[in-house]
Design a protein around this motif. Structure first.
Motif, PDB file in Angstrom:
ATOM      1  N   GLY A   1       0.845  -1.181   0.000  1.00 54.94           N
ATOM      2  CA  GLY A   1       0.000   0.000   0.000  1.00 54.94           C
ATOM      3  C   GLY A   1       0.879   1.230   0.000  1.00 54.94           C
ATOM      4  O   GLY A   1       2.062   1.171   0.322  1.00 54.94           O
ATOM      5  N   CYS A   2       0.314   2.382  -0.335  1.00 57.14           N
ATOM      6  CA  CYS A   2       1.129   3.586  -0.414  1.00 57.14           C
ATOM      7  C   CYS A   2       1.700   3.984   0.933  1.00 57.14           C
ATOM      8  O   CYS A   2       2.726   4.661   1.002  1.00 57.14           O
ATOM      9  CB  CYS A   2       0.303   4.740  -0.996  1.00 57.14           C
ATOM     10  SG  CYS A   2       0.198   4.670  -2.796  1.00 57.14           S
TER      11      CYS A   2
ATOM     12  N   ASN B   1      -4.001   2.063 -11.651  1.00 60.52           N
ATOM     13  CA  ASN B   1      -3.583   2.682 -10.397  1.00 60.52           C
ATOM     14  C   ASN B   1      -2.073   2.583 -10.175  1.00 60.52           C
ATOM     15  O   ASN B   1      -1.562   3.046  -9.157  1.00 60.52           O
ATOM     16  CB  ASN B   1      -4.316   2.054  -9.217  1.00 60.52           C
ATOM     17  CG  ASN B   1      -5.770   2.487  -9.163  1.00 60.52           C
ATOM     18  OD1 ASN B   1      -6.106   3.613  -9.538  1.00 60.52           O
ATOM     19  ND2 ASN B   1      -6.635   1.600  -8.710  1.00 60.52           N
TER      20      ASN B   1
ATOM     21  N   VAL C   1      -3.484   5.976  -4.641  1.00 62.28           N
ATOM     22  CA  VAL C   1      -4.410   5.556  -3.592  1.00 62.28           C
ATOM     23  C   VAL C   1      -5.058   6.814  -3.023  1.00 62.28           C
ATOM     24  O   VAL C   1      -4.363   7.795  -2.735  1.00 62.28           O
ATOM     25  CB  VAL C   1      -3.696   4.772  -2.471  1.00 62.28           C
ATOM     26  CG1 VAL C   1      -4.665   4.476  -1.334  1.00 62.28           C
ATOM     27  CG2 VAL C   1      -3.104   3.479  -3.011  1.00 62.28           C
ATOM     28  N   ASP C   2      -6.380   6.785  -2.889  1.00 62.88           N
ATOM     29  CA  ASP C   2      -7.109   7.942  -2.355  1.00 62.88           C
ATOM     30  C   ASP C   2      -6.788   9.212  -3.135  1.00 62.88           C
ATOM     31  O   ASP C   2      -6.586  10.284  -2.571  1.00 62.88           O
ATOM     32  CB  ASP C   2      -6.795   8.145  -0.868  1.00 62.88           C
ATOM     33  CG  ASP C   2      -7.247   6.982  -0.013  1.00 62.88           C
ATOM     34  OD1 ASP C   2      -8.240   6.334  -0.401  1.00 62.88           O
ATOM     35  OD2 ASP C   2      -6.611   6.707   1.013  1.00 62.88           O
TER      36      ASP C   2
END
Length: 297
Positions: free
Chosen positions: A18-19, A68, A92-93
């Motif tokens: 994840g980032c 992404n 992400v987001d």
């Protein structure tokens, strides 16, 4: 484990993070999948100058199936510049983060559904726990010095060979996925394998066309982009030059369409800005409608 396999394993681990776990920097807060760049129309333009396109290195780009993740592979045109830095951008987001990849890491080529990553003659499949070990496409693939390989939604592969500097003609091949096994690669027909050189093929997810770059006497200069559409009888039509909006007297190559089908990306050799007269490879993009305009009615 070889150094190449270590680098590929490290790339896989980066892609699964994840980032919050990436040691990267926020580069923009964006709404779209293209690093905040204003989309092009029917005239190609450079993609993300100063961010993705660089002055010192050659650049190429690839997208994950969900768009992404963006991979930027770089290489040196001359020995006078420092070692290149390839990068990975993850979104992400609505925030993109950039991380530098280990030197020598290869850019993966995704299947249209995102469940397979190809690295030349090897591939990995998505599993419940991440990605499988590297698998071989088959011994006949190992005999080919593959530069570019792409997959259709049905698993049909198109691939080239690095024969340009060995007196070869850059034959393009295909391989169908039959009962879970890739058949031995076979040359594509003469409608495609014509001219001095053919490389970097891209096959549409629905297999309705193949694009590639090649050198022909009828071209606009050096290597041009070409396309062949699938005919109603299943054969491949004559090669069509993508035209003067895309091809110039410089060298164009490496065509690919984004996973959402909206844009055609490719590389173009352009003059460097340092006054040396030497060229570098930059990334360009254009509305994919340019392909539809060539499709036989």
């Amino acid at each position: 484990m070889t150094n190449i396999n270590r680098k590929r394993a490290l790339l896989c681990s980066v892609m699964m993070m994840g980032c919050t776990n990436l040691d990267g920097n926020d580069v923009a807060t964006l709404d779209g999948p293209y690093l905040g760049q204003t989309p092009p129309g029917m005239v190609p333009k450079a993609f993300a100058p100063g961010l993705v396109n660089t002055e010192n290195w050659g650049d190429s780009i690839g997208f994950s199936a969900d768009m992404n993740t963006i991979f930027v592979h770089r290489w040196r045109h001359t020995h006078e510049v420092k070692d290149p830095e390839s990068e990975i951008y993850k979104k992400v987001d609505n925030r993109w983060r950039k991380s530098v990849l280990p030197a020598g890491t290869r850019k993966p080529q995704y299947s249209p559904d995102g469940n397979v990553m190809y690295f030349g003659a090897q591939y990995q499949e998505r599993t419940a726990d991440g990605w499988s070990e590297l698998k071989s496409l088959g011994p006949k693939f190992d005999e080919i010095r593959i530069m570019g390989l792409k997959s259709s939604a049905k698993g049909t592969l198109v691939l080239d060979e690095n024969a340009r500097h060995n007196g070869g003609h850059g034959i393009l091949r295909y391989s169908r996925l039959i009962d879970g096994t890739y058949e031995d690669p076979k040359p594509l027909p003469k409608t495609i394998n014509t001219g001095m050189w053919n490389a970097h093929p891209f096959i549409a997810p629905d297999e309705s066309y193949i694009m590639w770059d090649g050198i022909r006497e009828s071209g606009y200069g050096e290597a041009d982009l070409y396309i062949s559409f699938r005919l109603s009888d299943g054969s491949w039509g004559d090669a069509i030059n993508l035209g003067e909006q895309v091809n110039t007297d410089a060298e164009e190559g490496g065509p690919s369409v984004t996973p959402d089908g909206k844009y055609l990306f490719f590389n173009r050799m352009v003059l460097r800005k340092d006054g040396s007269g030497q060229r570098q490879s930059d990334i360009y993009w254009v509305d994919a409608q340019i392909i539809e305009n060539l499709r036989p009615k």
